[in-house]
Scaffold this motif. Structure first.
Motif, PDB file in Angstrom:
ATOM      1  N   PRO A   1      -7.702   8.562  -6.049  1.00 35.12           N
ATOM      2  CA  PRO A   1      -6.921   9.758  -6.415  1.00 35.12           C
ATOM      3  C   PRO A   1      -5.705  10.005  -5.525  1.00 35.12           C
ATOM      4  CG  PRO A   1      -9.249  10.238  -6.536  1.00 35.12           C
ATOM      5  CD  PRO A   1      -9.128   8.859  -5.941  1.00 35.12           C
ATOM      6  N   LYS A   2      -5.829   9.695  -4.238  1.00 36.60           N
ATOM      7  CA  LYS A   2      -4.674  10.006  -3.394  1.00 36.60           C
ATOM      8  C   LYS A   2      -3.470   9.123  -3.681  1.00 36.60           C
ATOM      9  CE  LYS A   2      -5.776   7.993   1.124  1.00 36.60           C
ATOM     10  NZ  LYS A   2      -6.501   8.241   2.368  1.00 36.60           N
ATOM     11  N   TYR A   3      -3.696   8.016  -4.356  1.00 35.55           N
ATOM     12  CA  TYR A   3      -2.582   7.147  -4.716  1.00 35.55           C
ATOM     13  C   TYR A   3      -2.033   7.449  -6.109  1.00 35.55           C
ATOM     14  CZ  TYR A   3      -4.106   4.769  -0.567  1.00 35.55           C
ATOM     15  OH  TYR A   3      -4.451   4.505   0.730  1.00 35.55           O
ATOM     16  N   LEU A   4      -2.547   8.488  -6.731  1.00 31.31           N
ATOM     17  CA  LEU A   4      -2.102   8.826  -8.092  1.00 31.31           C
ATOM     18  C   LEU A   4      -1.262  10.102  -8.145  1.00 31.31           C
ATOM     19  CD1 LEU A   4      -5.484   8.084  -9.900  1.00 31.31           C
ATOM     20  CD2 LEU A   4      -3.521   6.557  -9.615  1.00 31.31           C
ATOM     21  N   ALA A   5      -1.408  10.941  -7.128  1.00 33.09           N
ATOM     22  CA  ALA A   5      -0.766  12.257  -7.168  1.00 33.09           C
ATOM     23  C   ALA A   5       0.750  12.158  -7.303  1.00 33.09           C
ATOM     24  CB  ALA A   5      -1.121  13.048  -5.915  1.00 33.09           C
ATOM     25  N   PHE A   6       1.345  11.272  -6.514  1.00 31.84           N
ATOM     26  CA  PHE A   6       2.793  11.122  -6.565  1.00 31.84           C
ATOM     27  C   PHE A   6       3.261  10.750  -7.971  1.00 31.84           C
ATOM     28  CE2 PHE A   6       6.648   8.618  -6.374  1.00 31.84           C
ATOM     29  CZ  PHE A   6       7.477   9.378  -5.556  1.00 31.84           C
ATOM     30  N   SER A   7       2.551   9.813  -8.601  1.00 35.85           N
ATOM     31  CA  SER A   7       2.946   9.345  -9.932  1.00 35.85           C
ATOM     32  C   SER A   7       2.745  10.415 -10.996  1.00 35.85           C
ATOM     33  CB  SER A   7       2.166   8.082 -10.298  1.00 35.85           C
ATOM     34  OG  SER A   7       2.391   7.089  -9.321  1.00 35.85           O
ATOM     35  N   CYS A   8       1.662  11.189 -10.866  1.00 37.53           N
ATOM     36  CA  CYS A   8       1.476  12.311 -11.795  1.00 37.53           C
ATOM     37  C   CYS A   8       2.660  13.256 -11.695  1.00 37.53           C
ATOM     38  CB  CYS A   8       0.192  13.076 -11.456  1.00 37.53           C
ATOM     39  SG  CYS A   8      -1.317  12.206 -11.888  1.00 37.53           S
ATOM     40  N   GLY A   9       3.064  13.549 -10.473  1.00 37.21           N
ATOM     41  CA  GLY A   9       4.194  14.439 -10.270  1.00 37.21           C
ATOM     42  C   GLY A   9       5.474  13.865 -10.861  1.00 37.21           C
ATOM     43  N   MET A  10       5.614  12.557 -10.733  1.00 37.76           N
ATOM     44  CA  MET A  10       6.824  11.910 -11.227  1.00 37.76           C
ATOM     45  C   MET A  10       6.919  12.045 -12.745  1.00 37.76           C
ATOM     46  SD  MET A  10       8.255   8.407  -9.605  1.00 37.76           S
ATOM     47  CE  MET A  10       6.852   7.479 -10.127  1.00 37.76           C
TER      48      MET A  10
END
Lengths: 163, 163
Positions: free
Chosen positions: B121-130
């Motif tokens: 999950p911690k590697y997905l947050a940035f992409s969700c935001g993008m």
């Protein structure tokens, strides 16, 4: 194009995050605060530089000498990261190198007015670290600094540390 | 190649920096700490997504409808950022979209063992935001979440918020 913009935007976000976090709760940042920020960004750049050069040199022949390494940084490494080569490389042949980029990608988003000049250093720390990390992985310890006199032109000074 | 690696390395550095800073001085992170990290990364992604889509759509014709926008995100946007298209797009035609990437670039550096699944999950947050930032700039408010069941495959769920 968007792919180089990705790096530029991401870099901007990192810089602003690191400065914001250091400043939080304080009114003004002092020199020590600024030094912390520069050091954090430099460290990130260092590790990214190490990773990148490892991939880039995987299939490369070994280097002849120090100057050969610096030329690789100016051409191959710089092109991969900043989509252009270093415009000018100078050396005193005693371990000091000056790499001049006349249109440094991470400064082109800043306006070129004189009032932004003092902002420039915070956008250079990451890249200094990246060069230091790359060199370190090839076996050269160095001190890397940068200065801007006319935006968006930038000079990186590399001083190789002799053992 | 090194240029996509640049984004991946930089992203790794940001994630680790944000988590380290949140954890500093504490023994273990609790759920609230983790939520802060996710929110910081999501916010960075949001702004980067906004910037990128602005450049990408500068010369594009306007979009026919919501589905047309989602297809643009799956093809053009994804390719610019992650060098591949979304493998599968599904929708319920009521504003919910599931974008599946079978080889998500930001997870390929993690080992695929089950013990790493909880790290995902911690590697997905940035992409969700993008994604949320990109959609927001085109005029769609959305909630974007992501889940991983088998690494490095990843599903992004976009729920468009109706006014």
């Amino acid at each position: 194009m968007a792919d180089e913009a990705l790096f530029e935007f991401l870099h901007m976000e990192i810089v602003s995050h690191v400065y914001k976090e250091q400043q939080s709760g304080k009114g003004e940042m002092d020199n020590k605060d600024r030094a912390v920020c520069v050091s954090v960004l430099e460290g990130m750049g260092f590790r990214v530089g190490q990773g990148l050069i490892e991939r880039l040199t995987r299939d490369s022949p070994s280097f002849k000498d120090e100057l050969d390494i610096m030329k690789f940084i100016c051409k191959d490494f710089w092109t991969k990261v900043f989509r252009r080569q270093i415009d000018n490389l100078r050396t005193n042949h005693q371990g000091t190198y000056v790499l001049q980029d006349n249109k440094f990608a991470l400064l082109t988003q800043l306006s070129s007015g004189k009032q932004y000049l003092e902002q420039a250093p915070k956008y250079l720390a990451f890249s200094c670290g990246m060069v230091r990390g790359a060199l370190s992985n090839i076996g050269l310890d160095s001190v890397v600094t940068a200065e801007v006199s006319v935006m968006p032109s930038c000079k990186f000074q590399v001083v190789v540390q002799k053992l």
